[in-house]
Design a protein around this motif. Structure first.
Motif, PDB file in Angstrom:
ATOM      1  N   THR A  37      79.978  48.735  28.242  1.00 45.33           N
ATOM      2  CA  THR A  37      78.922  48.142  27.415  1.00 45.33           C
ATOM      3  C   THR A  37      77.640  48.969  27.519  1.00 45.33           C
ATOM      4  O   THR A  37      77.397  49.646  28.515  1.00 45.33           O
ATOM      5  N   ALA A  66      79.508  45.552  17.794  1.00 44.04           N
ATOM      6  CA  ALA A  66      78.753  44.437  18.366  1.00 44.04           C
ATOM      7  C   ALA A  66      79.262  44.032  19.744  1.00 44.04           C
ATOM      8  O   ALA A  66      78.474  43.662  20.626  1.00 44.04           O
ATOM      9  N   ASP A  67      80.573  44.118  19.950  1.00 46.96           N
ATOM     10  CA  ASP A  67      81.114  43.706  21.242  1.00 46.96           C
ATOM     11  C   ASP A  67      80.816  44.714  22.344  1.00 46.96           C
ATOM     12  O   ASP A  67      80.993  44.421  23.529  1.00 46.96           O
ATOM     13  N   ILE A  92      77.726  46.365  22.435  1.00 48.28           N
ATOM     14  CA  ILE A  92      76.279  46.455  22.601  1.00 48.28           C
ATOM     15  C   ILE A  92      75.780  45.168  23.254  1.00 48.28           C
ATOM     16  O   ILE A  92      75.712  44.107  22.626  1.00 48.28           O
ATOM     17  N   ARG A  93      75.444  45.262  24.546  1.00 53.14           N
ATOM     18  CA  ARG A  93      74.948  44.084  25.254  1.00 53.14           C
ATOM     19  C   ARG A  93      73.583  43.669  24.718  1.00 53.14           C
ATOM     20  O   ARG A  93      73.282  42.482  24.566  1.00 53.14           O
ATOM     21  N   ALA A 112      70.153  45.367  22.137  1.00 50.89           N
ATOM     22  CA  ALA A 112      69.583  46.450  21.332  1.00 50.89           C
ATOM     23  C   ALA A 112      68.063  46.377  21.390  1.00 50.89           C
ATOM     24  O   ALA A 112      67.480  45.314  21.139  1.00 50.89           O
ATOM     25  N   LEU A 123      72.110  44.673  11.942  1.00 50.49           N
ATOM     26  CA  LEU A 123      72.896  44.335  13.129  1.00 50.49           C
ATOM     27  C   LEU A 123      73.386  42.894  13.067  1.00 50.49           C
ATOM     28  O   LEU A 123      72.672  42.008  12.590  1.00 50.49           O
ATOM     29  N   SER A 175      74.982  38.372  16.609  1.00 49.62           N
ATOM     30  CA  SER A 175      75.523  38.235  17.964  1.00 49.62           C
ATOM     31  C   SER A 175      74.905  39.242  18.944  1.00 49.62           C
ATOM     32  O   SER A 175      75.037  39.081  20.161  1.00 49.62           O
ATOM     33  N   ILE A 176      74.250  40.278  18.435  1.00 48.18           N
ATOM     34  CA  ILE A 176      73.610  41.260  19.310  1.00 48.18           C
ATOM     35  C   ILE A 176      72.167  40.829  19.568  1.00 48.18           C
ATOM     36  O   ILE A 176      71.351  40.782  18.643  1.00 48.18           O
ATOM     37  N   THR A 203      68.335  41.247  20.483  1.00 50.74           N
ATOM     38  CA  THR A 203      67.454  42.394  20.262  1.00 50.74           C
ATOM     39  C   THR A 203      66.040  42.107  20.760  1.00 50.74           C
ATOM     40  O   THR A 203      65.650  40.954  20.953  1.00 50.74           O
TER      41      THR A 203
END
Length: 417
Positions: free
Chosen positions: A317, A338-339, A341-342, A344, A358, A361-362, A364
């Protein structure tokens, strides 16, 4: 009567064109756009106008005035690349594409050098081609030298005789759309001009593209094969094992095969040069590793496709730093990751546009125009096993001189933290 050469833009390319023009007997002047300048009057006396790649066709009054004069047949209007080519008497190789140009150019030159060829990187990397042409005219460079030219779409825009002996088009992705009224389709068409005067058998297409000509270099697992018979190298033991670098190497070897015999490419010296090659700085460069977190500088990732390449190459990740100068690019290719990127961290001019692309779910954070705050925020959200990755997907010129300054600032601040 002495002819007059007007050069648009005073950077490296402009100064190289001025030097070459003076050696050819032109009177010369360098001019850049400025408030209040009468562009039509400024170009009125030029017999030849040479433009630097930094001049922007859609917004530059000087560029547009040069086009009007050239359209009336009153002068010739060419790029610095074209000017250099017209005054280069020998062969050259050329490489373009959205991503991977610099690495492939450096790699091709390194492999040719290992084979005993006097290769010189030029164009968008190293010295402008006009600089090499001037060196040759002044006896500072051997006539046996072989330029390996990194070519941007900007440099291809005003070319009408540019004819590499062999050329590579690595890939085509969303980039520099802000420069072209016709959007991505026009950008792609300009890139493909690199093949206009190249023999079909010497046109090299990146492995991610369809190739209308048979490939000599193919990949089977970790094995790089030539003519589907000879194993050149096992890529698992090199610094070129990532998918994008495998493609860069395949293109470089294809180009080498256009100017070297097969036995030279299969020689121990050639294989050793592949093993020894290290991609340049700011390309997935490990800055440090501490408390189970890796910090990676990929400031050269100046468009979404290059950020995707980094995400594919880096395991686990990531906490991803994104942002910078927008070039009207499409950021949607980031969404499928998305899975991975813990978190952003967004900064710079087009951070809101990236945020909109994006998935929700991400998580930021918007750090405005504060780069050090963005780095600190990324570090604060990293957990053991993560990679803090600077792969901005944007150009750097909203906040920095270039991608190198951005990468250096990231590395310095990470080490300070």
């Amino acid at each position: 009567m002495q002819q007059h050469c007007l050069i648009l833009g005073g950077g490296l390319s402009g100064k190289a064109a001025e030097r070459l023009a003076a050696s050819l007997g032109f009177s010369t002047a360098i001019l850049s756009d400025s408030p209040g300048l009468d562009a039509d009057a400024a170009v009125a006396e030029a017999d030849l106008i040479v433009t630097s790649p930094g001049m922007k066709p859609l917004v530059s009054p000087l560029w547009q005035a040069a086009m009007r004069r050239a359209g009336k047949g009153q002068c010739e209007f060419i790029s610095e690349l074209e000017f250099g080519f017209r005054n280069w008497p020998g062969k050259l190789l050329a490489i373009t594409g959205t991503n991977g140009k610099t690495t492939t150019t450096e790699l091709t030159a390194a492999l040719l050098t290992a084979a005993g060829v006097e290769a010189r990187t030029a164009g968008n990397i190293g010295l402008p081609l006009s600089e090499l042409a001037a060196d040759l005219r002044e006896g500072k460079l051997s006539p046996d030298a072989l330029p390996v030219v990194e070519v941007s779409s900007f440099q291809l825009e005003r070319c009408d005789t540019f004819a590499p002996f062999a050329a590579a088009l690595l890939n085509l992705e969303s980039d520099h759309v802000d420069r072209y009224a016709g959007g991505f389709a026009e950008y792609a068409a300009v890139k493909q001009r690199i093949f206009d005067r190249v023999a079909p058998e010497n046109r090299v297409y990146g492995l991610s593209m369809d190739s209308p000509v048979p490939r000599r270099v193919t990949l089977y697992g970790d094995a790089l094969m030539i003519d589907e018979e000879e194993v050149l190298i096992d890529l698992g033991n090199t610094a070129l094992s990532a998918v994008h670098n495998r493609e860069n190497l395949a293109a470089a070897v294809e180009l080498c095969l256009r100017v070297l015999p097969l036995e030279t490419v299969l020689s121990p010296e050639f294989r050793l040069a592949i093993h020894m090659f290290q991609p340049g700085r700011h390309r997935q460069e490990l800055v440090c590793e501490k408390n189970g977190v890796r910090y990676v500088n990929d400031s050269k990732a100046t468009n979404p496709a290059s950020t995707v390449a980094a995400l594919r190459a880096i395991p686990g990740t990531v906490v991803l730093l994104l942002g910078g100068l927008d070039k009207e690019m499409d950021f949607s290719p980031l969404a499928p990751f998305a899975d991975r990127i813990r978190f952003a961290v967004l900064y710079g001019e087009c951070r809101a546009k990236i945020a909109a692309a994006l998935p929700e779910s991400i998580p930021t954070a918007d750090c405005g125009m504060e780069f050090e705050r963005a780095i600190r925020t990324a570090c604060d959200h990293a957990q053991p096993g993560d990679t803090v990755l600077l792969a901005p997907a944007c150009a750097s010129m909203d906040m920095f001189r270039d991608y190198k300054e951005r990468g250096d600032r990231f590395a310095a601040f990470v080490k300070q933290l």
